[in-house]
Design an enzyme around this catalytic site. Structure first.
Site, PDB file in Angstrom:
ATOM      1  N   LYS A 177      51.303  64.157  -6.843  1.00  0.00           N
ATOM      2  CA  LYS A 177      51.556  63.356  -5.633  1.00  0.00           C
ATOM      3  C   LYS A 177      52.199  64.206  -4.536  1.00  0.00           C
ATOM      4  O   LYS A 177      51.759  64.183  -3.388  1.00  0.00           O
ATOM      5  CB  LYS A 177      52.492  62.197  -6.022  1.00  0.00           C
ATOM      6  CG  LYS A 177      52.704  61.141  -4.970  1.00  0.00           C
ATOM      7  CD  LYS A 177      53.712  60.076  -5.447  1.00  0.00           C
ATOM      8  CE  LYS A 177      53.287  59.399  -6.735  1.00  0.00           C
ATOM      9  NZ  LYS A 177      54.250  58.362  -7.167  1.00  0.00           N
TER      10      LYS A 177
ATOM     11  N   LYS B  67      60.807  63.059 -13.443  1.00  0.00           N
ATOM     12  CA  LYS B  67      61.105  61.642 -13.608  1.00  0.00           C
ATOM     13  C   LYS B  67      62.245  61.519 -14.597  1.00  0.00           C
ATOM     14  O   LYS B  67      62.456  62.400 -15.436  1.00  0.00           O
ATOM     15  CB  LYS B  67      59.879  60.887 -14.154  1.00  0.00           C
ATOM     16  CG  LYS B  67      59.862  59.427 -13.778  1.00  0.00           C
ATOM     17  CD  LYS B  67      59.426  59.225 -12.341  1.00  0.00           C
ATOM     18  CE  LYS B  67      59.416  57.774 -11.949  1.00  0.00           C
ATOM     19  NZ  LYS B  67      58.783  57.595 -10.630  1.00  0.00           N
TER      20      LYS B  67
END
Ligand code: NAD
Length: 452
Positions: A133, A145
């Protein structure tokens, strides 16, 4: 979804299978994850999907085995035990994770999720999607994450603060404004980010606003961050919809930070939001929902269930409504091989990460449904997180208009690049987005070379 046959004999999947062990937490309290009983958890499915998408892009790009394995393997994965003192004096221990998938193009960047079923596989998949992304929208970050396997709704505010601070303390050595910058995700918010910023700053001995994004404005947050992911969803939906948005019907799954504002912004653009759902239930009103009134109801009652100006429907029915646009904005793996043939929306804009399985992708593509993929559709959040970090590092702030202009510019450029790649190579928007993202990261690896 089970495993992809494409992976069954390939090295990458077997590498992953053996390198991740489930750690069982011997507690049954509401704040603690149940022991993993099956190898194929939703998180494992999400990781299989992410690896499959990488594999497809790598095939198209002709990447060699070494680079493929490099891109399939997170640079750093940390699993921590987070002891929590409960209000009644008991101590629980929950699991926490931070995965830095790739840091070749810049510091790692990615949200922190508080959800009872999060696991190392899910966090790894989400970190990998963050890598592509950031590369796709052209911001200088790698992907990361974090997650804590806890249900925030089962904790008091003080317990939540203790979980957050202890988790941050455990991952402290690997985060920092130049190393890895967390942000909100499912089950976390501005308050969580404020506690993270404080915990990190107290340890550093001075304020470090740039260690997290999605902070409250008073602590160095950015104008436009709270609605940024939803604004990006709106930008993508309007770009992908043929013709005027006026009167186009929309259903939104998940009425949290992303879904509620996506509904609001799509309504602002003239669409008719007819149905939304959250963990409490789903509601529909064919004449259109008053999104602000529904948000007020959710603030008051805790969920969409029971909203008086709509009828109830099941979670499954919401996904299969006859609408123009479906926005999944909850969790992964909700559009599957099983329900994909019944999806009637012609356009799916993925506010959530990983809502569509690869099998469902094929079904939707065959049926002519356009899917704007997660790594494009929900990139508005990380774009404005990047703008927040840039403002923090310069100790300067931009107006809401400046932030919105930069966000729009990056989103529209990425959307147009993905559309052009899709048209030129006859691939889906998801395949196109992955080809662009993976190619940029692979290129960065090639240019940097391998040390030593
Ligand atoms: P959130 O916790 O604010 O909201 C999640 C919503 O989903 C809640 O309304 C919850 O009730 C609902 N939900 C959970 N299970 C559901 C189910 N089975 N059916 C229907 N609804 C259900 O989380 P969020 O920040 O809005 O994140 C939602 C998704 O968007 C996640 O996939 C997240 O990774 C992704 N995302 C978030 C951001 C961000 O900036 N927050 C950025 C990019 C992507």
């Amino acid at each position: 979804m089970t495993n992809h046959p494409e992976w069954s004999n390939g090295a990458p999947l077997s590498v992953w299978r053996t390198s991740f062990m489930s750690i069982t937490v011997p507690s049954t309290t509401p704040a603690t994850t149940s022991p993993t009983t099956s190898l194929i958890t939703p998180g494992r499915q999400a990781l299989d999907s992410a690896l499959f998408q990488l594999d497809q892009a790598a095939d198209r790009l002709g990447l060699d085995d070494g680079l493929r394995t490099m891109l399939a393997t997170p640079r750093r994965s940390l699993t921590v035990a987070v002891p929590v003192r409960r209000e009644d004096g008991r101590m629980d221990v929950v699991q926490g994770f931070r995965v830095q998938h790739n840091i070749t193009r810049g510091p790692a960047k990615g949200g922190i999720r508080f959800h009872p079923s999060t696991d190392i596989h899910e966090v790894t998949a989400l970190a990998m999607w963050m890598t592509w992304k950031c590369a796709l929208v052209g911001i200088p970050y790698g992907g990361a994450k974090g997650g804590v396997a806890v249900d925030p709704a089962s904790l008091t505010s003080r317990e939540l603060e203790r979980v957050t601070r202890r988790y941050v303390n455990e991952i402290l050595p690997i985060i920092g404004p130049e190393k890895d910058i967390p942000a909100p995700d499912v089950g976390t918010d501005e308050q969580t980010m404020a506690w993270i910023m404080d915990t990190y700053s107290v340890n550093a001995g001075y304020p470090v606003p740039g260690v997290v994004t999605g902070k409250p404005m008073t602590l160095g947050g950015s104008l436009g961050r709270a609605g940024a992911t939803s604004r990006g969803v709106q930008i993508c939906a309007l770009r992908a919809l043929p013709g005027s948005p006026e009167g186009r019907t929309v259903a939104v799954q998940g009425f949290g930070k992303v879904g509620a504002l996506a509904a609001r912004y799509l309504a602002d653009a003239g669409c008719r939001v007819v149905a939304v759902s959250d963990v409490t239930g789903a509601v529909v009103n064919r004449s259109g929902l008053d999104v602000d009134d529904l948000r007020a109801w959710v603030r008051e009652s805790g969920g969409v269930y029971g909203y008086r100006h709509a009828e109830a429907l099941s979670h499954a029915e919401l996904l299969e409504l006859d609408v123009d646009v479906l926005v999944p904005a909850a969790l992964e793996g909700v559009i599957t091989e099983e329900n994909a043939p019944r999806i009637r929306a012609r356009l799916v804009v993925e506010g959530a990460n990983g809502p569509t399985t690869p099998e469902a992708d094929r079904v939707l593509a065959d049926a002519g449904v356009t899917v704007v993929p997660d790594i494009l559709a929900n990139a508005g959040g990380v774009i404005v997180s990047y703008l927040e970090w840039v403002q923090n590092t310069q100790a300067y702030s931009w107006s809401a208009g400046e932030v919105e202009m930069k966000l729009r510019d990056l989103m529209e450029s990425a959307f147009d690049a993905v559309s052009a790649m899709s048209a030129e190579h006859g691939v889906t928007l998801r395949q196109a987005a992955h080809i662009i993202g993976v190619d940029r990261v692979a290129e960065a690896h090639r240019l940097r070379g391998l040390y030593p």
